[in-house]
Design a protein around this motif. Structure first.
Motif, PDB file in Angstrom:
ATOM      1  N   LEU A  50      70.741  28.727  59.408  1.00  0.00           N
ATOM      2  CA  LEU A  50      69.415  29.177  58.741  1.00  0.00           C
ATOM      3  C   LEU A  50      68.903  30.643  59.155  1.00  0.00           C
ATOM      4  O   LEU A  50      68.401  31.308  58.237  1.00  0.00           O
TER       5      LEU A  50
ATOM      6  N   GLY B  36      58.749  27.878  62.360  1.00  0.00           N
ATOM      7  CA  GLY B  36      59.765  27.692  61.311  1.00  0.00           C
ATOM      8  C   GLY B  36      60.982  26.602  61.830  1.00  0.00           C
ATOM      9  O   GLY B  36      60.954  25.558  61.090  1.00  0.00           O
ATOM     10  N   LEU B  37      61.738  27.128  62.768  1.00  0.00           N
ATOM     11  CA  LEU B  37      62.638  26.092  63.283  1.00  0.00           C
ATOM     12  C   LEU B  37      62.104  24.703  63.632  1.00  0.00           C
ATOM     13  O   LEU B  37      62.995  23.825  63.853  1.00  0.00           O
TER      14      LEU B  37
ATOM     15  N   VAL C 261      61.468  22.576  60.877  1.00  0.00           N
ATOM     16  CA  VAL C 261      62.590  22.163  60.115  1.00  0.00           C
ATOM     17  C   VAL C 261      63.303  21.237  60.906  1.00  0.00           C
ATOM     18  O   VAL C 261      63.576  19.960  60.480  1.00  0.00           O
TER      19      VAL C 261
ATOM     20  N   GLY D 146      61.110  17.930  60.781  1.00  0.00           N
ATOM     21  CA  GLY D 146      61.578  17.314  59.590  1.00  0.00           C
ATOM     22  C   GLY D 146      62.698  16.395  59.385  1.00  0.00           C
ATOM     23  O   GLY D 146      62.647  15.486  58.809  1.00  0.00           O
ATOM     24  N   LEU D 147      63.754  17.133  59.763  1.00  0.00           N
ATOM     25  CA  LEU D 147      65.098  16.627  59.785  1.00  0.00           C
ATOM     26  C   LEU D 147      64.996  15.236  60.635  1.00  0.00           C
ATOM     27  O   LEU D 147      65.678  14.224  60.185  1.00  0.00           O
TER      28      LEU D 147
END
Length: 318
Positions: free
Chosen positions: A83, A233-234, A237, A240-241
């Motif tokens: 990413l 951000g990370l 992510v 959410g995953l």
């Protein structure tokens, strides 16, 4: 409640950094001395901690949690490497700040900050998840991390396998699986060394950032972008995953692993972003700016992201 615990603990670590700034400004400790102590933390304290935390009884439930933690940490670093590639493109003009920024965005200060944060929020048993993170992070930093900084982009497997974090984690896991207990005298020594894991590196960080121009650092918008990727951000992510994969429902201990993972990936830029460029010829001062700014901002972001994760797991039907 968890937000208050985490905010307080981050505040303590920020004060430890302030002590480092103070002793540098007063000439008590030099930058060169701080770098020597960084090597001491890297080669002695971190491996001691990794061996020490695995000195515990084997339980199938904990073994499952350890395996899940290792899987999630590996997934995170692979995902982060992919990413961040378009976010921090190689400029090819001799300016290596993009490579240092990408390294900082991926590299979490879990070893020196994650352990006390997890302990404060989740208790002593959670330290083992931080140990797993440190071990796999060391594989990352000595492989892809070194590739980012080296001009030839080569991986040297000997460096990976012989890195202190990998050796310490491997030995710790081996002793855990074989249920080999170290003699009391040695274990006590490792315990005292492990106790230095947070205070010494944070003071060292303060020394290393003491000479930075504060105004210039605060005005650099690129630093804020990297800090946002690292702190918000990370982590979002990855959260959410894990929620999409319904990881919290995999087994009884899975929610604890998920929360530990969120705290780990939400930590500020690792001090390795200063140490590795120093070793491989990168812009270490730029790395120091990333460490300083992200640590300051993490006082607000870590409690917020961890609270969001806790709330999301409570809302989901796992």
């Amino acid at each position: 409640m968890i937000a208050q615990k985490l905010a307080g603990q981050v505040g303590v670590m920020f004060l430890l950094m302030a002590i480092g700034v103070f002793i540098r400004k007063k000439g008590i400790v030099s930058v060169e001395s701080a770098r020597q102590f960084s090597n001491f933390a890297l080669f002695i304290i971190t491996p001691s901690l990794l061996v020490n935390v695995f000195q515990r009884d084997f339980h199938p439930e904990m073994a499952a949690s350890i395996a899940l933690s290792a899987l999630l940490v590996a997934v995170f670093h692979l995902l982060a490497a992919l990413l961040t590639r378009p976010l921090f493109p190689h400029r090819g003009d001799g300016d290596d700040r993009s490579a240092v920024a990408r390294l900082g965005a991926i590299s979490s200060n879990c070893g020196f900050m994650g352990i006390p944060l997890m302990t404060a929020a989740m208790g002593e048993d959670s330290m083992i998840f931080a140990a797993i993170y440190i071990g796999i992070f060391n594989i990352y930093i000595w492989s892809h991390g070194v590739m980012l900084l080296r001009r030839d982009g080569r991986i040297r497997w000997k460096e990976i396998l012989l890195s202190p974090g990998v050796l310490g984690a491997s030995l710790g896991v081996l002793l855990y699986l074989l249920q080999i207990r170290l003699p009391g005298l040695l274990l006590d020594t490792l315990g005292f060394l492990s106790g230095m894991n947070t205070p010494l590196p944070m003071v060292i960080t303060g020394v290393l950032i003491a000479d930075l121009a504060v105004g210039e650092t605060l005005r650099d918008l690129r630093l804020y972008f990297t800090a946002f990727v690292r702190l918000v951000g990370l982590p979002l992510v990855m959260l959410g995953l894990m929620l999409l994969a319904r990881v919290p429902g995999w087994f009884d201990g899975a929610p604890t692993v998920v929360l530990a993972m969120v705290i780990s990936v939400s930590c500020p830029v690792a001090i390795s972003t200063v140490m590795m460029p120093t070793r491989f010829g990168g812009d270490a001062q730029y790395g120091a700016k990333l460490v300083a700014l992200s640590t300051l901002l993490s006082i607000f972001t870590i409690p917020a992201v961890a609270s969001l994760a806790q709330w999301a797991m409570a809302q989901g039907n796992f």
